[in-house]
Design an enzyme around this catalytic site. Structure first.
Site, PDB file in Angstrom:
ATOM      1  N   GLU A   1      -4.604  -3.922   7.006  1.00 52.39           N
ATOM      2  CA  GLU A   1      -4.916  -4.509   5.701  1.00 52.39           C
ATOM      3  C   GLU A   1      -3.609  -4.875   5.002  1.00 52.39           C
ATOM      4  OE1 GLU A   1      -7.232  -1.945   3.096  1.00 52.39           O
ATOM      5  OE2 GLU A   1      -6.213  -2.874   1.393  1.00 52.39           O
TER       6      GLU A   1
ATOM      7  N   ARG B   1       2.289   5.912  -4.015  1.00 50.56           N
ATOM      8  CA  ARG B   1       0.979   6.534  -3.870  1.00 50.56           C
ATOM      9  C   ARG B   1       1.113   7.900  -3.220  1.00 50.56           C
ATOM     10  NH1 ARG B   1      -2.873   1.327  -2.415  1.00 50.56           N
ATOM     11  NH2 ARG B   1      -2.105   0.089  -4.178  1.00 50.56           N
TER      12      ARG B   1
ATOM     13  N   SER C   1      -5.639  -6.793  -0.582  1.00 48.66           N
ATOM     14  CA  SER C   1      -6.962  -6.436  -1.056  1.00 48.66           C
ATOM     15  C   SER C   1      -7.147  -7.198  -2.350  1.00 48.66           C
ATOM     16  CB  SER C   1      -7.006  -4.927  -1.279  1.00 48.66           C
ATOM     17  OG  SER C   1      -8.263  -4.553  -1.733  1.00 48.66           O
TER      18      SER C   1
ATOM     19  N   ARG D   1       1.585   3.458   6.173  1.00 47.59           N
ATOM     20  CA  ARG D   1       0.992   4.155   5.039  1.00 47.59           C
ATOM     21  C   ARG D   1       2.061   5.080   4.473  1.00 47.59           C
ATOM     22  NH1 ARG D   1      -4.559   4.762   4.025  1.00 47.59           N
ATOM     23  NH2 ARG D   1      -4.994   3.755   6.017  1.00 47.59           N
TER      24      ARG D   1
ATOM     25  N   ARG E   1       3.384  -4.030   5.514  1.00 47.21           N
ATOM     26  CA  ARG E   1       2.503  -4.356   6.632  1.00 47.21           C
ATOM     27  C   ARG E   1       2.659  -5.804   7.081  1.00 47.21           C
ATOM     28  NH1 ARG E   1      -2.933  -1.077   4.775  1.00 47.21           N
ATOM     29  NH2 ARG E   1      -1.977   0.999   4.801  1.00 47.21           N
TER      30      ARG E   1
END
Length: 419
Positions: free
Chosen positions: A342, A255, A345, A270, A384
RNA sequence: GGAGAGGUGGCCGAGUGGUUGAAGGCGGCGGUCUCGAAAACCGUUAUGGGUCACUGGCCCAUCGAGAGUUCGAAUCUCUCCCUCUCCGCCA
């Protein structure tokens, strides 16, 4: 995308759903283009029908006097069709930019503050002065950001030794649970996909800037395995009996947006590249909502087995994204950071993606095909999950206790960093 | 990467400019026959879109994709994609 028919019939509901998502929907432009498209198409088809009739007559009679008229008709039909197609292209492009509607059970809200905690599992561990995963990881020599910056750029990381092995163990563990206990088919998909696939899952045309594109080729690095897994059935009509299709894949994810926000700059949180075990289901229209809850439970199972405290968050309309019909986040507690991260999702898309990707199924023999429903969720994000494990299972001396369930996958190792 | 062959409906497979949306076969569905089944025979069997006097009719498009030639293209031309075979290269 949404059916054009829905926008024609009920533009107001489409408009208001978009507005409550905090998105724009070019409804008026679409209605106007739709009107113009049909006008040109109708004109073109009328001429074409006449032309076809006369052309058939010409084939039989060879009456040369018809040729002038035929030529003229062909030109007019071509011109009208060209206009219709030009308008249709604009119309299709706008349709791809209309956000999905959402389920009645989704709370209407603007920001993450309006999300709703549906349930919590476990409790926060009682630690005297918990350290962060990056503090622990670097001092144990299992995470390295400096060398990654040299080799690649900021927002990349090395996992070393027991860190790398921990990720491998987690992957193995998650894949085993999902394939053996939850019935998913393990898949090793391509991680470069073409534009049509990116459109299928709604990563294009709006969010191209979030992904990495290969120079001079129509290939993108996948932002998530959702893209190749969902698009696996692009342009297919599936048998109803074969549904739901359930796929699980472990892939790296890329990403480019990560970092732009200046958020989570420290740590293994991230990154431009991270690993994820992804779950995807293709279902019929009737069972998608229950299959969605099932997929969520499958992802939760991993956190439970690992003994990680987490909460299930139902996303509000304004925080759920362009394509989602309903979405839950799974947030794992990280004692060192002192907040939830998080780690998954889970989303259901209704037929929104299936329409874009043209994934259909035949409800019964002879029945006309219907668009399938698509569902996906992380099961889980490896990076994570590692953070949560390090921070949850840290010991006063900075070593890490290995969660019970993971020990067989680590060759019996029960503590990371033990000398 | 180089050379050659090829991409037609759920599948196999005809078809080199004119009732070809596409022969034939297989498979599927419906029927006849039968106590029932098989066989045989008959019929049927794509998708998308537009439109109307709309549980039906009419029309347009679709033979890998796109563009072109032509009154007319599955059939001719160009570009691209993919598959197969051989060679090269590699994990």
């Amino acid at each position: 995308m949404l059916p054009l028919e829905l926008i024609r019939r009920d533009p107001e509901s489409v408009r208001s759903a978009a507005q409550r998502k905090g998105e724009d929907a070019p409804v008026d432009e679409i209605l106007e283009l739709d009107r113009r498209w049909r006008e040109h198409l109708h004109a073109a088809e009328t001429i074409k029908a006449d032309q076809n009739r006369l052309s058939k007559e010409f084939a039989q009679t060879r009456d040369e006097s018809l040729k002038g008229r035929l030529k003229e008709m062909a030109e007019r039909a071509r011109a009208d069709l060209a206009q219709a197609e030009a308008v249709k292209r604009q119309l299709d492009d706008l349709l791809l930019r209309v956000p999905n509607i959402f389920d009645d059970s989704v709370p209407v809200g603007k920001t993450e503050a309006d999300n709703v905690v549906v349930r919590e599992w476990g409790s926060r561990p009682d630690l005297a002065s918990p350290r962060t995963h990056y503090d622990l990881g670097e001092s144990l020599g299992i995470m390295d950001f400096e060398h990654a910056a040299r080799v690649s750029a900021s927002r990349f990381a090395f996992l070393l030794g027991e860190g790398a092995r921990l990720e491998r163990a987690l992957v193995q563990f998650m894949l085993d649970v999902h394939t053996r206990e939850h019935g998913y088919l393990e898949v090793q998909p391509p991680v470069l996909v073409n534009s049509a696939s990116m459109v299928g899952t709604a990563n294009l045309p709006k969010f191209g800037a979030d992904a990495f594109k290969i120079e001079d080729r129509d290939l993108w690095l996948v932002p998530t395995a959702e893209v190749p897994l969902t698009n696996y059935h692009r342009d297919e009509i599936l048998d109803a009996e074969s549904l739901p299709r359930k796929y699980v894949a472990y892939t790296p994810c890329f990403r480019s947006e990560a970092g732009a926000a200046g958020k989570d700059t420290r740590g293994f949180i991230r990154l431009h590249q991270f690993s994820k075990v992804e779950l995807v289901k293709i279902t019929d229209a009737e069972t998608s909502m229950s299959e969605f809850e099932g997929l969520l439970a499958d992802a939760e199972k991993i956190l439970q087995r690992l003994g990680l405290h987490y909460q299930v968050m139902l996303m509000c309309s304004g925080d759920m994204g362009f394509a989602q019909y309903k979405k839950y986040d799974l947030n794992a507690w990280c004692p060192g950071l002192g907040r939830y991260l998080e780690v998954s999702s889970c989303s259901v898309f209704n037929d929104f993606q299936a329409m874009r990707a043209n994934i259909r199924y035949r409800p019964s023999r002879g029945a006309p095909p219907r668009f399938a429903h698509t569902i996906n969720g992380s099961g889980l994000a490896l990076t994570r999950t590692i953070d949560a494990i390090l921070e949850t299972y840290q010991r006063p001396d900075g070593t890490i206790e290995v969660p019970e369930q993971l020990r067989p996958y680590l060759g019996g190792v029960d503590v990371i960093g033990k000398r």
